[in-house]
Design an enzyme around this catalytic site. Structure first.
Site, PDB file in Angstrom:
ATOM      1  N   GLY A 197       0.835  -1.195   0.000  1.00 57.30           N
ATOM      2  CA  GLY A 197       0.000   0.000   0.000  1.00 57.30           C
ATOM      3  C   GLY A 197       0.869   1.245   0.000  1.00 57.30           C
ATOM      4  N   GLY A 231       0.789   5.762   0.955  1.00 59.16           N
ATOM      5  CA  GLY A 231       0.123   6.880   1.605  1.00 59.16           C
ATOM      6  C   GLY A 231       0.670   8.203   1.085  1.00 59.16           C
ATOM      7  N   SER A 232       0.399   9.257   1.825  1.00 62.62           N
ATOM      8  CA  SER A 232       0.826  10.582   1.387  1.00 62.62           C
ATOM      9  C   SER A 232       2.335  10.728   1.423  1.00 62.62           C
ATOM     10  CB  SER A 232       0.183  11.654   2.274  1.00 62.62           C
ATOM     11  OG  SER A 232      -1.217  11.546   2.239  1.00 62.62           O
ATOM     12  N   PHE A 233       2.988  10.127   2.438  1.00 61.36           N
ATOM     13  CA  PHE A 233       4.419  10.327   2.625  1.00 61.36           C
ATOM     14  C   PHE A 233       5.229   9.049   2.507  1.00 61.36           C
ATOM     15  CE2 PHE A 233       2.324  13.288   5.798  1.00 61.36           C
ATOM     16  CZ  PHE A 233       2.241  14.341   4.909  1.00 61.36           C
ATOM     17  N   ASP A 260      -5.811  10.466  12.512  1.00 59.18           N
ATOM     18  CA  ASP A 260      -6.105   9.885  11.194  1.00 59.18           C
ATOM     19  C   ASP A 260      -6.598   8.449  11.349  1.00 59.18           C
ATOM     20  OD1 ASP A 260      -6.390   9.816   8.491  1.00 59.18           O
ATOM     21  OD2 ASP A 260      -4.295   9.422   8.042  1.00 59.18           O
TER      22      ASP A 260
END
Length: 614
Positions: free
Chosen positions: A294, A296-298, A410
């Site tokens: 997967g 994510g943003s970072f 989050d």
């Protein structure tokens, strides 16, 4: 092909073993098979291509041992087999490579002692044995490598002292002997005058100058001072031993009364393992997309397998983003002291200027998000309830059970991971916030994921993550309702299909029943007719005593007529029965020589003509 002098196949995806047919290229001067997927043995016949000057086999999956025949290549200039799975001892025959200027055996599994014969390679400029499991001392013969410019021995199990003979390596520009078990004093002459602390990291027994950031030298005055300190310490320990016993007893009693102490805060912490960048790269097959779990943003998360078979998830941060550095530091800060069974376990971390990653426990069942929106994966009611409890217990621990309150910021299904037993684990603390002493809330910019952002926060009761949890539970509820409705539709379709099949069977049974009824009615009509005729004949034409011969002949003639009619109706089945009934009495009334003919059909004659006398 036999005159081929240079053969380059680097940076492809070639699989299988290195074929022996390459050894037939007797004029080959350069062979580059690096950055492929070769595995198995290194062909020993390569040592007999005496014309080889450059041999590159790096970044493959070669295993077993290096053949000693490679030591025959006395004209070999550059030899690189780094980043493989080679094991065993480094062959002492490599000391015959007199013309070699580069030898790179790093990032393998070589063990044993470093051969002292390598010190005879007086033309060697670059030598790397890093990231192996070599032990023993650094050979004294290395002081003869006078033109050496690059020496890397880090990440091994080397022991002993750094020999003074290495001060003769005046051209040495790079030295790294970090992460070993070296001891005693660091030399100060020659190349050691310009080294930094980065060359000696994690060698706790080394001592030297203060600017190297190691333990200082032990001078005579230091030894005397140390002796005085020890004497004073022993005296204090003797005096305070009685006090210590009394205080220890009191503290033990107090500790036994703390029954509500958090289990996570008092649990023993297992030491973090050390995993290098090279091991991460090998375990994830070069961070290949096929191992991507997967993103994510970072960061991006990869699946990896260590040499001992341990599965893990590597969360690799995008160092090109400034926010990634802050996210990495935040997760390290929070994971440093978190102790809860439903928080994703951190195995270790890997950090440098150009690479930052967290090595996490692998969760084989993926994310809660995948289960909630899948048509193939389903929870039972108990599993759904347990996941809700797991997440809620983590939130309670972060808000009330941890020494410093933590706001996750989050919380969503994709940040909840499921292990083999479908136990929920909260992960991704990159946007989390720590509330310091006296802080009731923290004002931040808009963060987290759209659809999961919390409303205005309650400053008094610290209910920051409750809205996330509520959203989480709503999603689980929606998924449950969707699954329930789908099951109802499937059940109704099955019921209708079964009903339709039953109706077809019923129609077929009705047709069969009508046929049966028709046959029964026909049979009843036949039986009724036979009964009526038999009774009528019995009543009307019964033979009685006292009748004349002419009357008997008349009656018999009527019987014949009635039997013929009955035979035509029943197709001959009752003819013989009728005769048997009527001819049971003695027929002595028929005169001698009288001929009686029984009517018959061509298909079923009752009897033949005959003369009889009763």
């Amino acid at each position: 092909m036999f005159n081929l002098q240079e053969f380059y196949l680097q940076s492809n995806k070639i699989e299988g073993t290195i074929p022996d047919v390459i050894c037939s290229l007797k004029n080959l001067g350069a062979l580059d098979l690096s950055e492929n997927q070769f595995l198995g043995l290194t062909p020993s016949c390569l040592g007999y291509i005496t014309s080889l000057r450059k041999l590159y086999l790096a970044y493959n999956m070669l295993d077993s041992r290096l053949p000693t025949s490679l030591g025959i290549l006395q004209d070999l200039i550059e030899f690189n087999v780094s980043s493989n799975l080679l094991s065993g001892h480094i062959p002492p025959e490599f000391g015959n490579l007199k013309t070699a200027t580069l030898i790179d055996l790093s990032k393998n599994r070589f063990s044993g002692k470093i051969p002292s014969t390598l010190g005879g390679l007086d033309k060697l400029i670059n030598l790397s044995l890093a990231h192996n499991v070599l032990d023993g001392p650094i050979p004294n013969s290395f002081g003869k490598l006078l033109v050496l410019e690059f020496l890397d021995l880090c990440y091994n199990n080397l022991s002993g002292e750094i020999l003074k003979s290495l001060e003769a390596l005046v051209f040495l520009k790079y030295l790294n002997i970090s992460f070993n078990e070296l001891n005693r004093e660091i030399p100060t002459g020659g190349p050691f005058a310009n080294v930094t602390s980065q060359s000696f990291l994690s060698n706790d027994a080394l001592c030297g100058e203060s600017w190297i950031n190691v333990k200082p030298y032990l001078t005579k005055s230091t030894k005397k001072s140390r002796k005085r300190v020890l004497t004073s310490l022993y005296t204090l320990l003797g005096i305070g031993s009685l006090l210590a016993l009394a205080v220890g007893y009191v503290l033990l009693r107090l500790r036994m009364t703390k029954k509500n102490a958090s289990q996570a805060d008092v649990s023993l912490v297992k030491g973090h393992e050390r995993i290098s960048y090279y091991e991460l790269e090998q375990a994830t097959k070069g961070f290949n997309e096929s191992n991507l779990l997967g993103n994510g943003s970072f960061s991006m998360v990869y699946k990896g397998i260590l040499k001992d078979g341990t599965l893990f998830a590597a969360k690799v941060f995008n160092v090109r983003l400034e926010s990634a550095f802050k996210s990495f530091d935040t997760e390290c800060e929070i994971f440093r002291n978190l102790r809860h069974r439903n928080v994703t376990k951190v195995i270790t971390s890997c950090s440098s200027l150009n690479f930052k990653a967290l090595v996490l426990e692998y969760m084989p069942n993926g994310t809660l998000d995948k289960w909630l929106y899948s048509y193939d994966l389903f929870f039972n009611l108990l599993q759904r309830l347990n996941i809700m409890i797991d997440v809620a217990s983590v939130m309670d621990y972060l808000h009330n059970g941890y020494s410093t309150p933590v706001v996750h910021c989050d919380l969503k299904p994709s940040n909840i991971l499921l292990d083999q037993e479908i136990v929920g684990h909260v992960s991704d603390f990159g946007t989390a916030k720590l509330l310091g002493a006296g802080e009731a809330f923290v004002q931040t910019r808009t963060i987290a994921t759209i659809g999961y952002i919390a409303p205005v926060r309650d400053a008094e009761k610290m209910r920051v993550n409750v809205s996330w949890l509520r959203t989480q539970l709503n999603e689980i509820n929606d998924a449950i309702n969707c699954i329930t409705e789908t099951k109802k539709i499937n059940d109704e379709m099955n019921r209708l299909a079964e009903q339709n099949e039953n109706e077809k069977n019923l129609e077929s049974m009705k047709v069969e029943l009508e046929k049966l009824k028709s046959e029964i009615a026909s049979r009843e009509r036949q039986l009724n007719l036979e009964t009526l005729v038999t009774e009528d004949l019995s009543n009307r034409f019964a033979f009685r005593e006292g009748r004349s011969a002419s009357e008997k002949i008349y009656f018999f003639t009527q019987i014949i007529i009635q039997v013929r009619a009955l035979n035509n109706i029943t197709k001959g089945h009752s003819c013989l029965a009728a005769f048997t009934f009527f001819f049971t009495p003695p027929l002595d009334f028929i005169a001698e020589g009288t001929t009686i003919a029984c009517p018959s059909s061509s298909a079923n004659p009752c009897i033949s003509k005959k003369n009889s006398r009763s």
